[in-house]
Scaffold this motif. Structure first.
Motif, short mmCIF file in Angstrom:
data_model
loop_
_atom_site.label_atom_id
_atom_site.label_comp_id
_atom_site.label_asym_id
_atom_site.label_seq_id
_atom_site.Cartn_x
_atom_site.Cartn_y
_atom_site.Cartn_z
N THR A 62 0.84 -1.19 0.00
CA THR A 62 0.00 0.00 0.00
C THR A 62 0.88 1.24 0.00
OG1 THR A 62 -0.08 0.12 2.41
CG2 THR A 62 -1.77 -1.22 1.31
N PRO A 63 0.44 2.31 -0.67
CA PRO A 63 1.24 3.55 -0.66
C PRO A 63 1.54 4.04 0.74
CG PRO A 63 -0.48 3.66 -2.33
CD PRO A 63 -0.75 2.42 -1.53
N GLU A 64 0.59 3.83 1.67
CA GLU A 64 0.79 4.30 3.05
C GLU A 64 1.99 3.60 3.71
OE1 GLU A 64 -2.06 3.18 1.82
OE2 GLU A 64 -3.16 5.07 1.61
N SER A 65 2.18 2.32 3.40
CA SER A 65 3.27 1.58 4.04
C SER A 65 4.64 2.05 3.57
CB SER A 65 3.12 0.08 3.78
OG SER A 65 3.31 -0.21 2.40
N LEU A 66 4.67 2.76 2.44
CA LEU A 66 5.94 3.24 1.89
C LEU A 66 6.26 4.67 2.30
CD1 LEU A 66 5.60 1.77 -1.72
CD2 LEU A 66 6.99 0.88 0.16
N HIS A 67 5.39 5.28 3.11
CA HIS A 67 5.61 6.67 3.52
C HIS A 67 6.91 6.78 4.33
CE1 HIS A 67 4.70 10.77 4.64
NE2 HIS A 67 4.92 10.45 5.91
N GLY A 68 7.79 7.65 3.89
CA GLY A 68 9.04 7.89 4.60
C GLY A 68 10.13 6.86 4.35
N VAL A 69 9.87 5.88 3.48
CA VAL A 69 10.87 4.84 3.21
C VAL A 69 12.00 5.41 2.36
CG1 VAL A 69 11.27 2.65 2.02
CG2 VAL A 69 9.24 2.93 3.45
N VAL A 70 13.24 5.18 2.79
CA VAL A 70 14.40 5.68 2.06
C VAL A 70 15.16 4.57 1.35
CG1 VAL A 70 14.68 7.67 3.58
CG2 VAL A 70 15.85 5.52 4.14
N ARG A 71 14.95 3.32 1.74
CA ARG A 71 15.61 2.20 1.08
C ARG A 71 14.82 0.93 1.30
NH1 ARG A 71 21.58 -0.49 2.09
NH2 ARG A 71 20.63 -0.95 4.10
N VAL A 72 14.78 0.08 0.27
CA VAL A 72 14.13 -1.22 0.37
C VAL A 72 15.14 -2.30 0.01
CG1 VAL A 72 12.24 -2.68 -0.43
CG2 VAL A 72 11.92 -0.20 -0.28
N GLN A 73 15.24 -3.34 0.84
CA GLN A 73 16.16 -4.43 0.59
C GLN A 73 15.45 -5.77 0.79
OE1 GLN A 73 18.87 -3.95 -0.91
NE2 GLN A 73 20.52 -3.14 0.35
N PRO A 74 15.83 -6.78 0.01
CA PRO A 74 15.28 -8.12 0.26
C PRO A 74 15.89 -8.69 1.54
CG PRO A 74 16.93 -8.22 -1.48
CD PRO A 74 16.74 -6.77 -1.14
N LEU A 75 15.05 -9.06 2.49
CA LEU A 75 15.53 -9.49 3.81
C LEU A 75 15.57 -11.00 3.94
CD1 LEU A 75 16.27 -8.51 6.76
CD2 LEU A 75 13.86 -8.97 7.29
N ALA A 76 14.56 -11.68 3.37
CA ALA A 76 14.47 -13.14 3.55
C ALA A 76 13.61 -13.72 2.44
CB ALA A 76 13.87 -13.48 4.92
N VAL A 77 13.85 -15.00 2.16
CA VAL A 77 12.99 -15.73 1.24
C VAL A 77 12.90 -17.17 1.73
CG1 VAL A 77 14.84 -16.42 -0.37
CG2 VAL A 77 12.49 -16.19 -1.20
N ASP A 78 11.72 -17.73 1.64
CA ASP A 78 11.52 -19.15 1.93
C ASP A 78 10.49 -19.67 0.94
OD1 ASP A 78 8.74 -18.85 3.11
OD2 ASP A 78 9.86 -17.66 4.56
N ARG A 79 10.12 -20.90 1.08
CA ARG A 79 9.24 -21.52 0.08
C ARG A 79 7.87 -20.85 0.01
NH1 ARG A 79 5.92 -25.97 2.14
NH2 ARG A 79 6.23 -27.02 0.16
N HIS A 80 7.49 -20.12 1.05
CA HIS A 80 6.16 -19.50 1.09
C HIS A 80 6.14 -18.04 0.66
CE1 HIS A 80 4.37 -23.00 2.94
NE2 HIS A 80 5.29 -22.99 3.88
#
Length: 231
Positions: A165-183
């Motif tokens: 959602t656009p609201e969840s990105l408010h103020g975000v300065v960087r996005v990184q992949p943190l984890a991945v699993d089968r789900h």
């Protein structure tokens, strides 16, 4: 802020703990004698049994010599660190306590308790469930997968944020992949102060690298569709 789930499909606590064990290269060992940080000294059997070969000059070796019958009580700690450099890089810590029993040149942990500590909660693990669980099929490949995604495909990471959602990105300065699993895939949203983790689920579990590629392509296609609708 903790992890925001977009769906309920997540690894069980026991499976996540087994994944931490499968991927960990170091092991912290605390006994009555002191504490050791051992590198490459432990291995994990298929049933989840932890076996340690104490280095001759280690504190653990001294604890074995001093303990009655050579069986020291011990607390083992395994850290689950994000492969991609982020703030608060340790994603979880698995702690197992019990007795170390000699078996040839190795010590075998007879666990009495296991706890998984995440950034948001402390979860006790049933020892029978831990023994029966299996690591996530992507656990050993996760570091190179996430580093490749972050280093070679930053535009794909940016595209995936369109599923949020656009609201969840408010103020975000960087996005990184943190984890991945089968789900699913978890992204770290970093702000000037603080961060949040958001999990994006796959439409079906990915049990190998081929199916993971298809799941990621589906996520990117969904992100592109969202972008077109917002124009």
């Amino acid at each position: 802020m903790g992890v925001r789930q977009l769906a309920t499909a997540v690894p069980t606590t026991a499976s996540r703990a087994r994944s931490v064990l499968a991927a960990a290269w170091t092991c912290g060992v605390t006994t009555d004698v002191g504490q050791d940080d051992l590198v490459g000294a432990h291995r994990v059997a298929d049933d989840g049994t932890v076996r340690i070969a104490p280095p001759p000059e280690s504190v653990l070796a001294a604890a074995v010599l001093l303990a009655p019958h050579g069986r020291p009580a011990a607390l083992l700690e395994f850290a689950d660190a994000a492969p991609v450099p982020v703030r608060d890089r340790v994603r979880a810590r698995l702690r197992m306590s019990g007795e170390l029993v000699p078996d040839g040149d190795e010590m075998v942990l007879r666990p009495e308790r296991a706890v998984l500590q995440t950034r948001t909660e402390r979860l006790g693990i049933d020892l029978a469930e831990l023994a029966d669980a299996t690591p996530d099929p992507l656990a050993l490949a996760e570091p190179r997968l996430l580093l490749h995604l972050a280093d070679a495909h930053p535009e794909a990471v940016e595209q995936l944020t369109r599923l949020l959602t656009p609201e969840s990105l408010h103020g975000v300065v960087r996005v990184q992949p943190l984890a991945v699993d089968r789900h699913g895939l978890t992204l770290r949203l970093e702000r000037a102060r603080g961060q949040a983790d958001v999990r994006i689920p796959f439409h079906a579990p990915a049990d190998d690298l081929s199916s993971l590629t298809e799941r990621m392509q589906c996520l990117l296609a969904s992100a592109q569709a969202v972008s077109r609708r917002r124009r």
